[in-house]
Design a protein around this motif. Sequence first.
Motif, PDB file in Angstrom:
ATOM      1  N   UNK A  85       0.836  -1.202   0.000  1.00 20.22           N
ATOM      2  CA  UNK A  85       0.000   0.000   0.000  1.00 20.22           C
ATOM      3  C   UNK A  85       0.870   1.251   0.000  1.00 20.22           C
ATOM      4  N   UNK A  86       0.316   2.315  -0.575  1.00 19.43           N
ATOM      5  CA  UNK A  86       0.992   3.617  -0.569  1.00 19.43           C
ATOM      6  C   UNK A  86       0.553   4.484   0.603  1.00 19.43           C
ATOM      7  N   UNK A  87      -0.688   4.329   1.009  1.00 24.85           N
ATOM      8  CA  UNK A  87      -1.248   5.130   2.099  1.00 24.85           C
ATOM      9  C   UNK A  87      -2.118   4.232   2.972  1.00 24.85           C
ATOM     10  N   UNK A  88      -2.170   4.560   4.261  1.00 27.48           N
ATOM     11  CA  UNK A  88      -2.995   3.776   5.174  1.00 27.48           C
ATOM     12  C   UNK A  88      -3.562   4.683   6.251  1.00 27.48           C
ATOM     13  N   UNK A 110      -2.591  13.436   2.813  1.00 25.34           N
ATOM     14  CA  UNK A 110      -1.420  12.629   2.467  1.00 25.34           C
ATOM     15  C   UNK A 110      -0.889  12.923   1.074  1.00 25.34           C
ATOM     16  N   UNK A 111      -1.608  13.700   0.287  1.00 20.43           N
ATOM     17  CA  UNK A 111      -1.066  14.122  -1.001  1.00 20.43           C
ATOM     18  C   UNK A 111       0.133  15.048  -0.821  1.00 20.43           C
ATOM     19  N   UNK A 112       0.188  15.746   0.336  1.00 20.25           N
ATOM     20  CA  UNK A 112       1.282  16.694   0.559  1.00 20.25           C
ATOM     21  C   UNK A 112       1.953  16.561   1.920  1.00 20.25           C
ATOM     22  N   UNK A 130      -5.237   7.762  12.691  1.00 18.11           N
ATOM     23  CA  UNK A 130      -3.949   8.234  12.177  1.00 18.11           C
ATOM     24  C   UNK A 130      -3.798   7.711  10.755  1.00 18.11           C
ATOM     25  N   UNK A 131      -3.337   8.567   9.854  1.00 17.51           N
ATOM     26  CA  UNK A 131      -3.077   8.161   8.468  1.00 17.51           C
ATOM     27  C   UNK A 131      -1.647   8.524   8.113  1.00 17.51           C
ATOM     28  N   UNK A 132      -1.025   7.679   7.293  1.00 20.65           N
ATOM     29  CA  UNK A 132       0.360   7.932   6.895  1.00 20.65           C
ATOM     30  C   UNK A 132       0.570   7.536   5.444  1.00 20.65           C
ATOM     31  N   UNK A 133       1.596   8.139   4.861  1.00 23.14           N
ATOM     32  CA  UNK A 133       2.159   7.598   3.625  1.00 23.14           C
ATOM     33  C   UNK A 133       3.130   6.500   4.035  1.00 23.14           C
ATOM     34  N   UNK A 161       4.239  21.170  10.443  1.00 19.96           N
ATOM     35  CA  UNK A 161       3.300  21.011   9.343  1.00 19.96           C
ATOM     36  C   UNK A 161       3.335  19.646   8.692  1.00 19.96           C
ATOM     37  N   UNK A 162       4.309  18.798   9.068  1.00 23.81           N
ATOM     38  CA  UNK A 162       4.358  17.448   8.510  1.00 23.81           C
ATOM     39  C   UNK A 162       3.213  16.580   9.017  1.00 23.81           C
ATOM     40  N   UNK A 163       2.571  17.011  10.087  1.00 28.85           N
ATOM     41  CA  UNK A 163       1.427  16.274  10.643  1.00 28.85           C
ATOM     42  C   UNK A 163       0.191  17.149  10.518  1.00 28.85           C
TER      43      UNK A 163
END
Length: 202
Positions: A85-88, A110-112, A130-133, A161-163
């Motif tokens: 997976x790319x994102x979860x 998660x696009x940015x 929680x969602x992550x790349x 800003x990363x979160x």
Amino acid sequence: MARRVVVALLGPVHWSPPGVDLAQWRAALAEDVIDLFATLNEVEVAVAVTPADRALADALVWPGTAVYEVAEPTPNAVFAALEGYDQAAVLVSDVPDLPALTVGKLLRPLTSRPVAVAPVEGGGPGLLGVAVRLPAPDWLPTLELDTATPAEARANAPRPGDVAVTTGWRRLRGPADLATLDPAFEGWEATRALLSGSARPT
């Protein structure tokens, strides 16, 4: 298109309404969340449990739904178990009437951004999800969904800003939360049936 998965983490539930068996309550909440996730578009759906709760997951999932066994009920453990997976996104299971749009809003940043968190509405303790790349960044601390905060998720990030902090929702963890359920809101059939006293015997 990114391959995305939304995971219901069937963590512990510590409260049930008076007169309602805690195990039945936990199962009803989880069933409604899994059913909600099954209606989402452009994502795959999975369930995560500790080995002790595998039977609960197997009793609730739709055919073909992946079930991940994790050593601890944390998003981090789930992220580490995922492949391909790319994102979860990992969400709690005590939100039977969660609007589907709220899940979409958790994934959208998660696009940015590498990480997004959804708080508990009203400022209560813990997180909705929680969602992550993937793979999850090394700086993301182990987050307990019952107690973690957005600030904790950001603590080691290279930049705050990363979160991203997205739309929240309240969790059913006490009498005050139960009072906010809207009978006119579609969905949450298992929870609704249990509260009405018409749940199927187990």
